[in-house]
Design a protein around this motif. Structure first.
Motif, PDB file in Angstrom:
ATOM      1  N   MET A  98       0.826  -1.207   0.000  1.00  0.00           N
ATOM      2  CA  MET A  98       0.000   0.000   0.000  1.00  0.00           C
ATOM      3  C   MET A  98       0.860   1.257   0.000  1.00  0.00           C
ATOM      4  N   VAL A  99       0.391   2.288  -0.714  1.00  0.00           N
ATOM      5  CA  VAL A  99       1.035   3.597  -0.666  1.00  0.00           C
ATOM      6  C   VAL A  99       0.385   4.397   0.450  1.00  0.00           C
ATOM      7  N   LEU A 100       1.206   4.899   1.360  1.00  0.00           N
ATOM      8  CA  LEU A 100       0.645   5.687   2.466  1.00  0.00           C
ATOM      9  C   LEU A 100       0.134   7.037   1.970  1.00  0.00           C
ATOM     10  N   ASP A 101      -0.519   7.776   2.853  1.00  0.00           N
ATOM     11  CA  ASP A 101      -1.029   9.111   2.538  1.00  0.00           C
ATOM     12  C   ASP A 101       0.140  10.088   2.594  1.00  0.00           C
ATOM     13  N   ILE A 102       0.782  10.288   1.450  1.00  0.00           N
ATOM     14  CA  ILE A 102       2.014  11.082   1.393  1.00  0.00           C
ATOM     15  C   ILE A 102       1.757  12.535   1.775  1.00  0.00           C
ATOM     16  N   GLY A 103       0.660  13.087   1.288  1.00  0.00           N
ATOM     17  CA  GLY A 103       0.356  14.480   1.614  1.00  0.00           C
ATOM     18  C   GLY A 103       0.173  14.694   3.104  1.00  0.00           C
ATOM     19  N   ALA A 104      -0.526  13.775   3.764  1.00  0.00           N
ATOM     20  CA  ALA A 104      -0.728  13.882   5.216  1.00  0.00           C
ATOM     21  C   ALA A 104       0.599  13.814   5.942  1.00  0.00           C
ATOM     22  N   LEU A 105       1.487  12.930   5.500  1.00  0.00           N
ATOM     23  CA  LEU A 105       2.790  12.807   6.138  1.00  0.00           C
ATOM     24  C   LEU A 105       3.607  14.084   5.967  1.00  0.00           C
ATOM     25  N   ARG A 106       3.611  14.639   4.775  1.00  0.00           N
ATOM     26  CA  ARG A 106       4.404  15.840   4.517  1.00  0.00           C
ATOM     27  C   ARG A 106       3.899  17.046   5.296  1.00  0.00           C
ATOM     28  N   GLU A 107       2.590  17.088   5.560  1.00  0.00           N
ATOM     29  CA  GLU A 107       2.078  18.224   6.333  1.00  0.00           C
ATOM     30  C   GLU A 107       2.084  17.971   7.835  1.00  0.00           C
ATOM     31  N   GLY A 108       2.572  16.797   8.232  1.00  0.00           N
ATOM     32  CA  GLY A 108       2.725  16.503   9.650  1.00  0.00           C
ATOM     33  C   GLY A 108       1.485  15.988  10.340  1.00  0.00           C
ATOM     34  N   ASP A 109       0.476  15.577   9.587  1.00  0.00           N
ATOM     35  CA  ASP A 109      -0.751  15.045  10.186  1.00  0.00           C
ATOM     36  C   ASP A 109      -0.561  13.545  10.425  1.00  0.00           C
ATOM     37  N   ALA A 123      -8.090  -4.411   7.350  1.00  0.00           N
ATOM     38  CA  ALA A 123      -8.830  -4.959   6.209  1.00  0.00           C
ATOM     39  C   ALA A 123      -8.063  -6.036   5.457  1.00  0.00           C
ATOM     40  N   SER A 124      -6.782  -6.176   5.739  1.00  0.00           N
ATOM     41  CA  SER A 124      -5.951  -7.069   4.936  1.00  0.00           C
ATOM     42  C   SER A 124      -6.021  -8.525   5.361  1.00  0.00           C
ATOM     43  N   ALA A 125      -6.797  -8.806   6.384  1.00  0.00           N
ATOM     44  CA  ALA A 125      -7.107 -10.196   6.786  1.00  0.00           C
ATOM     45  C   ALA A 125      -5.862 -11.036   7.020  1.00  0.00           C
ATOM     46  N   GLY A 126      -4.858 -10.422   7.661  1.00  0.00           N
ATOM     47  CA  GLY A 126      -3.659 -11.158   8.019  1.00  0.00           C
ATOM     48  C   GLY A 126      -2.651 -11.356   6.910  1.00  0.00           C
ATOM     49  N   ARG A 127      -2.917 -10.810   5.721  1.00  0.00           N
ATOM     50  CA  ARG A 127      -1.944 -10.932   4.640  1.00  0.00           C
ATOM     51  C   ARG A 127      -0.715 -10.072   4.947  1.00  0.00           C
ATOM     52  N   VAL A 128       0.391 -10.401   4.334  1.00  0.00           N
ATOM     53  CA  VAL A 128       1.600  -9.598   4.483  1.00  0.00           C
ATOM     54  C   VAL A 128       1.315  -8.185   3.955  1.00  0.00           C
ATOM     55  N   LEU A 129       1.614  -7.193   4.782  1.00  0.00           N
ATOM     56  CA  LEU A 129       1.356  -5.799   4.414  1.00  0.00           C
ATOM     57  C   LEU A 129       2.673  -5.031   4.357  1.00  0.00           C
ATOM     58  N   LYS A 130       2.921  -4.421   3.193  1.00  0.00           N
ATOM     59  CA  LYS A 130       4.085  -3.563   3.010  1.00  0.00           C
ATOM     60  C   LYS A 130       3.591  -2.143   2.801  1.00  0.00           C
ATOM     61  N   VAL A 131       4.200  -1.193   3.501  1.00  0.00           N
ATOM     62  CA  VAL A 131       3.806   0.211   3.398  1.00  0.00           C
ATOM     63  C   VAL A 131       4.836   0.958   2.562  1.00  0.00           C
ATOM     64  N   ILE A 132       4.390   1.497   1.428  1.00  0.00           N
ATOM     65  CA  ILE A 132       5.265   2.242   0.525  1.00  0.00           C
ATOM     66  C   ILE A 132       5.321   3.700   0.974  1.00  0.00           C
ATOM     67  N   LEU A 133       6.549   4.173   1.244  1.00  0.00           N
ATOM     68  CA  LEU A 133       6.715   5.537   1.756  1.00  0.00           C
ATOM     69  C   LEU A 133       6.852   6.581   0.652  1.00  0.00           C
ATOM     70  N   GLU A 134       7.354   6.218  -0.501  1.00  0.00           N
ATOM     71  CA  GLU A 134       7.763   7.145  -1.574  1.00  0.00           C
ATOM     72  C   GLU A 134       8.801   8.128  -1.021  1.00  0.00           C
ATOM     73  N   THR A 135       9.957   7.563  -0.668  1.00  0.00           N
ATOM     74  CA  THR A 135      10.967   8.307   0.079  1.00  0.00           C
ATOM     75  C   THR A 135      11.558   9.483  -0.682  1.00  0.00           C
ATOM     76  N   CYS A 136      11.502   9.463  -2.012  1.00  0.00           N
ATOM     77  CA  CYS A 136      12.046  10.591  -2.778  1.00  0.00           C
ATOM     78  C   CYS A 136      11.297  11.882  -2.519  1.00  0.00           C
ATOM     79  N   LEU A 137      10.081  11.790  -1.964  1.00  0.00           N
ATOM     80  CA  LEU A 137       9.277  12.980  -1.670  1.00  0.00           C
ATOM     81  C   LEU A 137       9.349  13.383  -0.200  1.00  0.00           C
ATOM     82  N   LEU A 138      10.176  12.685   0.588  1.00  0.00           N
ATOM     83  CA  LEU A 138      10.201  12.894   2.034  1.00  0.00           C
ATOM     84  C   LEU A 138      11.585  13.304   2.513  1.00  0.00           C
ATOM     85  N   ASP A 139      11.614  14.006   3.662  1.00  0.00           N
ATOM     86  CA  ASP A 139      12.902  14.240   4.309  1.00  0.00           C
ATOM     87  C   ASP A 139      13.156  13.140   5.336  1.00  0.00           C
ATOM     88  N   GLU A 140      14.309  13.173   5.961  1.00  0.00           N
ATOM     89  CA  GLU A 140      14.676  12.081   6.868  1.00  0.00           C
ATOM     90  C   GLU A 140      13.703  11.956   8.031  1.00  0.00           C
TER      91      GLU A 140
END
Length: 231
Positions: A98-109, A123-140
């Motif tokens: 899944m791609v996280l809510d990048i805009g919310a992260l960048r605005e600090g929410d 909702a993923s019913a125990g399936r393996v869940l990977k969270v995509i950060l899109e790090t090129c748009l984020l600071d450390e």
């Protein structure tokens, strides 16, 4: 959360063989499935429209069916992502990226970021869940915050990139992500990884899953290097 493949240098067992371009044909997806089985890749990663087909073609093999959701922007909203997760599971997905809510992260929410991840986790019913950060748009600081929240909500991996934005994975970012989450969850490096050397650099930095579309070339080069007695 290092696995045996990372320890032994077996790149094939770490790879999510990826075909996410919108023009991908069913024949191309089928070829990726067959390549994944032949090479011992971890999964085949596809858009939702192909999940049922991939799950059926991989049935009886150890290769998992991986599906992206909220992809590639992460801006579809938590409710839509939750519904998509349920549908993907019903279609036969073993793993969800899944791609996280990048805009919310960048605005600090961070509450919104947490809620977005948590509803998909539920909702993923125990399936393996990977969270995509899109790090090129984020600071450390934003990368660290996202990794911590992903760990808190019970994600199985944090992942660098979609491959559809302004940049992909780098060893430095992978190392930061691994340092933040420790050994409790996985780190997936994806985006722009096209050679065995690049893949090994990500593993050395702390990745224990690699997302790549050039997977066959990567493992072929790795085998050639091993046969020659080099790294």
């Amino acid at each position: 959360m290092q696995n045996d493949a990372a320890a032994t240098g077996d790149l094939a067992g770490l790879i999510d063989h990826t075909v996410l371009k919108p023009e991908a044909s069913r024949a191309e997806v089928a070829r990726h499935c067959d390549e994944a089985v032949a090479n011992g890749f971890a999964s085949v990663c596809v858009n939702g429209a192909h999940v049922a087909f991939v799950a059926a073609r991989l049935k009886g093999t150890p290769v998992k069916t991986c599906a992206v959701l909220g992809f590639p922007l992460g801006a579809s909203g938590a409710g839509a992502k939750a519904a998509e997760a349920q549908w993907l599971v019903a279609q036969g997905a073993d793993e969800l990226d899944m791609v996280l809510d990048i805009g919310a992260l960048r605005e600090g929410d961070l509450d919104r970021v947490r809620a977005d991840m948590a509803v998909v986790r539920e909702a993923s019913a125990g399936r393996v869940l990977k969270v995509i950060l899109e790090t090129c748009l984020l600071d450390e600081a934003q990368i660290v915050a996202a990794c911590r929240i992903a760990a808190e909500v019970g994600a199985d991996f944090v992942k660098t990139s979609t491959g559809f934005s302004t940049g992909g994975a780098s060893p430095d970012v992978v190392a930061l992500m691994r340092q933040t989450v420790g050994l409790g969850i996985g780190v997936k490096a994806s985006g722009g990884i096209r050679t065995a050397e690049a893949a090994r650099a990500m593993v050395a930095a702390g990745a224990n899953r690699i997302g790549a579309s050039a997977s066959v070339a990567i493992v072929g080069a790795a085998k050639d290097t091993a046969a020659a007695g080099g790294y």
